[in-house]
Each structure stands twice: as C-alpha cells, then as structure tokens.
Design a protein around this motif. Structure first.
Motif, PDB file in Angstrom:
ATOM      1  N   GLY A 213       0.815  -1.212   0.000  1.00  0.00           N
ATOM      2  CA  GLY A 213       0.000   0.000   0.000  1.00  0.00           C
ATOM      3  C   GLY A 213       0.849   1.263   0.000  1.00  0.00           C
ATOM      4  O   GLY A 213       0.535   2.234  -0.699  1.00  0.00           O
ATOM      5  N   ILE A 214       1.942   1.247   0.778  1.00  0.00           N
ATOM      6  CA  ILE A 214       2.851   2.403   0.820  1.00  0.00           C
ATOM      7  C   ILE A 214       3.496   2.621  -0.544  1.00  0.00           C
ATOM      8  O   ILE A 214       3.624   3.751  -1.022  1.00  0.00           O
ATOM      9  CB  ILE A 214       3.922   2.195   1.909  1.00  0.00           C
ATOM     10  CG1 ILE A 214       3.285   2.230   3.294  1.00  0.00           C
ATOM     11  CG2 ILE A 214       5.016   3.255   1.798  1.00  0.00           C
ATOM     12  CD1 ILE A 214       4.227   1.855   4.413  1.00  0.00           C
ATOM     13  N   ALA A 217       0.921   4.092  -2.893  1.00  0.00           N
ATOM     14  CA  ALA A 217       0.713   5.503  -2.550  1.00  0.00           C
ATOM     15  C   ALA A 217       1.894   6.337  -3.039  1.00  0.00           C
ATOM     16  O   ALA A 217       1.719   7.458  -3.554  1.00  0.00           O
ATOM     17  CB  ALA A 217       0.535   5.656  -1.041  1.00  0.00           C
ATOM     18  N   PHE A 220       1.813   7.436  -6.655  1.00  0.00           N
ATOM     19  CA  PHE A 220       0.968   8.593  -6.952  1.00  0.00           C
ATOM     20  C   PHE A 220       1.662   9.904  -6.595  1.00  0.00           C
ATOM     21  O   PHE A 220       1.392  10.939  -7.202  1.00  0.00           O
ATOM     22  CB  PHE A 220      -0.358   8.493  -6.185  1.00  0.00           C
ATOM     23  CG  PHE A 220      -1.322   7.497  -6.753  1.00  0.00           C
ATOM     24  CD1 PHE A 220      -2.049   7.783  -7.902  1.00  0.00           C
ATOM     25  CD2 PHE A 220      -1.487   6.263  -6.152  1.00  0.00           C
ATOM     26  CE1 PHE A 220      -2.936   6.856  -8.431  1.00  0.00           C
ATOM     27  CE2 PHE A 220      -2.368   5.332  -6.668  1.00  0.00           C
ATOM     28  CZ  PHE A 220      -3.100   5.632  -7.816  1.00  0.00           C
TER      29      PHE A 220
END
Length: 254
Positions: A213-214, A217, A220
């Motif tokens: 997930g990191i 993120a 982006f």
C-alpha cells in the motif's frame, strides 16, 4: 467425404483461448507506442509505455492459467512481444535520449542490449520445459528477466525524471557501460528472484500488504523515485538471491 473437411475448415476457437493473446498484443502495442513517444521527445510517456507493457506481460500468463488456455501459440507470441517491448523499444528509447551523442558507439551499445534480450528469450524458449535446471526446481529464474531488464536499462531516465538535475543525461559513456552490464546480466546464468515462487508467511500478510500500500501511494506522489528505488532494491537483492540459491543447492546435496 467432404463433410469432415468442412467441419475441420470451420473448427471454432474458444474466446477463452483468445483472451490471453489479446493481453499479449496489448503489451506488444504498448512497446511500439513507447517508440512513438520517444520520437516525439515525450520521454516520460515513452518510459511509462514500457512499464505498461510490463504490466500486460505479467497479466497474460496469469489470465492464461486462470482460464486454462495456455498454448504453444501464446508462448511464441509472448516471446515476440517481449523482444519488441523489452528489447527493441528500450534500446531505441535510450539511443534517442542520450546514446546518439556517442554516434557509432551509442548505436553499438543499443544493439548489444537488443541482441542480449533476443538471446535471453531464445534461451528461455529452448529450456521452457527443462525441469532438470536446479534454478527452476528451486523457484529461481536464470538471469535478469525481460521486463526487469528493460526497467533497469531505463533507470537512468527515471533518475533524471525524479531528480531532474541533468546529471544522468550528460554521462553517455557511463550509461553505455551500465547498459552493457544490464545486457550481460540478462544473458548470464546467475539465479534471480522469481515473484511467482515467493511465499509469504501468514503472520507477515498484514505487514506485507501495508508495504504494498505504501509503494502504491508513493507511485501517486513520487512516481519515478519509487520506480527508481524498486530497481535499486532489485540490484541489491541479487547477491542475496545468489546466496539463497547456493544454500538451497548445498542443502539438497546433503
């Protein structure tokens, strides 16, 4: 006597068989499109197209296995697509970006990389059913795989996009040496990590998902820096992968 011939002539093919090949064609088209962007000087788009080709390349095999529609035709098409998307396209992109300043030397470096990719894929096809290879039996790959090879070749461009100080694009000779090293790693016989063979302990599931997930993120927020770090992490992991393979091999001989 003619009826069986007509039935053979109009033999149907399931959509399930076609879908994985369509995904492979997407990878092929993304690779060609990256060259178009490079010819227009849209460097970030050209590298992004190669990355997109890598995503499609990872999906086609998965789709084929899920639909139980693997075929020899699909394997051959996949290799042809890989030569274009991860061999020819990255070589042309890097040449247009910086290697053209070195004239014949720069073109020679681009050729060396493209040839190494073709040789790697030919070797892979020749050994695709060879279960006697200890690397394959222990869940390792032989040499740097095609998509990662393309990513590593284009990493100087990612550094330029992420840092933006012009250092990478002004060191043609250094990039040439680096490119030849990547070509050698692709055709080498050193064991490399295979994501398909990785197994995560149950207690690590949540932390691993958090790390993923990191990373997503980060893509982006600082896209090129994250891709650059992934490439560097892969290079750093290569000695560890080699050590793990030797350890597995030694334990198996006991």
């Amino acid at each position: 006597m003619r009826e069986p011939k007509k039935a053979l002539l109009f033999k149907s093919i399931s959509i399930r068989t076609i879908l994985p090949n369509v995904v492979t064609l997407f990878a092929f088209m993304a690779g060609l499109t990256s060259i178009k962007f490079a010819l227009s000087g849209k460097w970030e788009w050209s590298v992004a197209a190669v990355i997109l080709a890598g995503i499609f390349d990872g999906l086609d095999g998965t789709v084929a296995r899920l639909l139980k529609s693997t075929s020899k035709f699909g394997a051959e098409l996949d290799s042809l697509s890989d030569v274009v998307a991860f061999g020819v396209a990255p070589a042309v992109i890097l040449y247009l970006w910086v290697l053209h300043d070195l004239d014949r030397l720069g073109w020679a470096v681009a050729l060396i990389y493209a040839i190494a990719m073709a040789l790697r894929l030919a070797r892979f096809n020749a050994k695709i059913d060879d279960a006697s290879d200890p690397r394959k039996r222990f869940g390792f790959l032989t040499g740097v795989p095609a998509p990662m090879g393309a990513g590593l070749l284009l990493m100087p461009m990612m550094i330029e996009f992420g840092v933006g100080d012009g250092t990478a694009s002004s060191n043609g000779l250094l990039i040439s040496f680096y490119s030849v090293c990547i070509a050698l790693l692709m055709v080498s016989t050193i064991p490399t990590i295979s994501l398909k063979a990785l197994r995560v302990p149950k207690e690590w599931f949540v932390p691993v998902m958090l790390v993923i997930g990191i990373i997503i993120a980060g893509l982006f927020v600082r896209t090129w820096i994250v891709f650059m770090l992934i490439g560097m992490l892969y290079i750093v992991s290569m000695p560890l992968t080699y050590w793990a393979f030797k350890k597995r091999l030694a334990s198996k001989k006991r």
